[in-house]
Design a protein around this motif. Sequence first.
Motif, PDB file in Angstrom:
ATOM      1  N   PHE A   1      79.808   0.789  27.200  1.00  0.00           N
ATOM      2  CA  PHE A   1      80.123   0.554  28.613  1.00  0.00           C
ATOM      3  C   PHE A   1      79.240  -0.548  29.191  1.00  0.00           C
TER       4      PHE A   1
ATOM      5  N   PHE B   1      71.845  -6.278  31.041  1.00  0.00           N
ATOM      6  CA  PHE B   1      72.690  -5.142  30.664  1.00  0.00           C
ATOM      7  C   PHE B   1      72.594  -4.895  29.159  1.00  0.00           C
TER       8      PHE B   1
ATOM      9  N   VAL C   1      74.089   9.669  31.573  1.00  0.00           N
ATOM     10  CA  VAL C   1      75.011   8.565  31.248  1.00  0.00           C
ATOM     11  C   VAL C   1      75.827   8.181  32.472  1.00  0.00           C
TER      12      VAL C   1
ATOM     13  N   ARG D   1      71.083  24.265  22.215  1.00  0.00           N
ATOM     14  CA  ARG D   1      71.222  24.303  23.661  1.00  0.00           C
ATOM     15  C   ARG D   1      72.356  23.395  24.133  1.00  0.00           C
ATOM     16  N   PRO D   2      73.537  23.937  24.335  1.00  0.00           N
ATOM     17  CA  PRO D   2      74.665  23.106  24.766  1.00  0.00           C
ATOM     18  C   PRO D   2      74.412  22.403  26.099  1.00  0.00           C
TER      19      PRO D   2
ATOM     20  N   PHE E   1      75.288   3.416  38.648  1.00  0.00           N
ATOM     21  CA  PHE E   1      74.322   2.421  39.073  1.00  0.00           C
ATOM     22  C   PHE E   1      74.743   1.026  38.616  1.00  0.00           C
ATOM     23  N   ALA E   2      75.190   0.964  37.354  1.00  0.00           N
ATOM     24  CA  ALA E   2      75.614  -0.326  36.805  1.00  0.00           C
ATOM     25  C   ALA E   2      76.794  -0.874  37.601  1.00  0.00           C
TER      26      ALA E   2
ATOM     27  N   THR F   1      72.750  15.052  29.182  1.00  0.00           N
ATOM     28  CA  THR F   1      73.016  13.682  28.725  1.00  0.00           C
ATOM     29  C   THR F   1      74.183  13.083  29.493  1.00  0.00           C
ATOM     30  N   LEU F   2      75.226  13.891  29.643  1.00  0.00           N
ATOM     31  CA  LEU F   2      76.413  13.402  30.355  1.00  0.00           C
ATOM     32  C   LEU F   2      76.038  12.911  31.752  1.00  0.00           C
TER      33      LEU F   2
ATOM     34  N   LEU G   1      77.842  10.393  23.439  1.00  0.00           N
ATOM     35  CA  LEU G   1      77.740  10.008  24.853  1.00  0.00           C
ATOM     36  C   LEU G   1      76.889   8.754  25.010  1.00  0.00           C
TER      37      LEU G   1
ATOM     38  N   VAL H   1      73.700   6.317  35.055  1.00  0.00           N
ATOM     39  CA  VAL H   1      73.468   4.913  34.693  1.00  0.00           C
ATOM     40  C   VAL H   1      74.724   4.090  34.938  1.00  0.00           C
ATOM     41  N   GLN H   2      75.880   4.674  34.600  1.00  0.00           N
ATOM     42  CA  GLN H   2      77.139   3.937  34.784  1.00  0.00           C
ATOM     43  C   GLN H   2      77.402   3.646  36.253  1.00  0.00           C
TER      44      GLN H   2
ATOM     45  N   VAL I   1      76.328  19.945  19.528  1.00  0.00           N
ATOM     46  CA  VAL I   1      75.462  19.509  20.623  1.00  0.00           C
ATOM     47  C   VAL I   1      74.842  18.149  20.318  1.00  0.00           C
TER      48      VAL I   1
ATOM     49  N   MET J   1      72.201  20.593  26.824  1.00  0.00           N
ATOM     50  CA  MET J   1      71.747  19.235  26.539  1.00  0.00           C
ATOM     51  C   MET J   1      72.896  18.242  26.717  1.00  0.00           C
ATOM     52  N   LEU J   2      74.087  18.702  26.360  1.00  0.00           N
ATOM     53  CA  LEU J   2      75.266  17.840  26.537  1.00  0.00           C
ATOM     54  C   LEU J   2      75.465  17.500  28.007  1.00  0.00           C
TER      55      LEU J   2
END
Lengths: 312, 320
Positions: B281, B235, A279, A268-269, A285-286, A275-276, B274, A282-283, B267, A271-272
Amino acid sequence: MEPAIDISVIVPVVERYDDVAELYGLYKKGLEDSGKSHEFIYVLDGDFEEAAAILKRLIAGGEKIKVIKLARWFGEATALTVGIQHSRGNVILTLPAYQQIEASEIPRLVDSLKDCDMVIARRWPRKDSLLNRFQSGIFHILLNPVSEFKFHDIGCGVRVIRKPVAQEINIYGDQHRFLPILAHKYGFRVREVNALQSRSDIRKRIYSPGTYARRILDIFSILFLVKFTKKPLRFFGILGSSVFTAGFLILLYLLFIKVFQGVGLAGRPIMLLGTLLVVLGVQLFAIGLLAEIIIFTHAKDIKEYTIDQIIN
Amino acid sequence: MKDLSIIAPLYNEEECVRFLYEAIVRVVDPLQLDHEILFVDDGSRDETFRVALELAERDKRLRVIRFRRNFGQTPAMAAGIDHARGKILITMDGDLQNDPEDIPRFIEKIQEGFDIVCGWREKRQDKLITRKIPSIVANWLIGKVTGVPIRDNGCSLKAYRAEVVKAIPLYSEMHRFIPAMASIAGSRIAEIPVRHHARKYGKSKYGLSRIYKVLLDLLMIKTIVSFGSRPMLWFGGISFLAFFGSMITFAYAIVRWNRAEGDSLVVLNGTALLLGALAVFLLFAGSLGELAYKTGNLKMTVLAVIRATFTGFEKPQREE
């Protein structure tokens, strides 16, 4: 300390400028008609040898002009701020170094300050090309929901500002367009006044793609400046959490079909993508948290208020 | 150094100023303390400043700070706290909803040794749906998250030991979180019920839209409080989680690969990469946080020393 005067005229010379001597003559006439004492301050934003030479000649010819030459390019807003710092007037009048309005409108503009804190000129009726009017219209449609004030001509550099108000608003670099927006946001009374558009302003202008991109970024930075400077987490937090939620839902769906329908994750692509997004969320927010930490740890330096006077 | 400063922000309160002043004087004068009253005029558009000025001309103990424009309640409080000269600071609303009659009980509590005394509007005179219920929910949440259970964070009537509150950064709408932030320094916090009156004059200046703001502010405070002064740990922890996830996914991909299902590699490995990138990061974000603390002027040592007890020293380390 020299005695205070009525009006300080600040003309920032940045990138574009028309015949300096001719324009000075026009502006001077306009100001003399207003009957108020005034001074002229030209701020050269970097090396403008030609303009500097003309100004030198005008000064030699007996004109009372002050010239501030910045050592390198700093941007129009910085030029204005420096000009304001070195002005003596109770009221600041900023005029562009190129023709935007008829100079005969100056007395009326200055008089309409009355109980307001800032008057901005709106070139009206517009005589320039349809294309330019269209561009400007689109920009203001995008801008006004952000600025919460119905501006029609934020690009017009003719503005009358009370000096304490001008000192209160901290702008730099390229932010001169934001001056009225910030003034309004800070609770100062801003008024838009129609002024005749200058004949020389009526030519078709097509800008480089970069300019259009910058205008869009402008709107983005106004949004940030006006709403979230003190609370960056509110800005990044809402962005980050929505992106995170989208990604999380995708992953949840994948987990669901993996557990209950036995569909392998590997095939299942999407999923990428999930996840992206997680990620990225979170970034964002950080980044918001980091910005907040910076404000928090420096809060004792950043005075949020300015005091007019203290009694006793 | 005075004994007591009473701070009240005023925004368009021309009807209230005189009553407020008289009510405060009536209560504070019999206390025999060297006191001052600070009115912070938050850029009022009405006659507030003129009325306050008249009062200040007759009473030198009344100080008036006038802002250039309207900045909001927290900056007004912050200005009052910054300029106050008392050892005990009391903040209150400028709209007469708080009752100055309660002030002596606050002072008693501070003298008992508490650093912060919060008012609790036991019988609150506000609208139920738009004011009271959101406030109950918010206070419960704030208590749970920060670990400082206070029933009424929104009440402006509070008393502080000056050295504690002056060390706390106060900006935006943070006045609601002073107790939570003071708990970083290990402050002793008390809560006492106070009287609350319905508004007689003017309009209420708040709305319902604050909940989302309070939520994010809360998250921020929680992070700051649990950081102590080491953002790297926080962090770093999340970074480790991401790294762990990345490794798991990677291992899983290898297992699958051994079964010769080559098409799955992109995948799974992509996901692993990632997450790995996120881990890196966050590590760097953590070091940026450290940098912010290092360059900032929030002196954790100052906060730490305020409530510390020193035994065996020649001189006492702090003035009482």
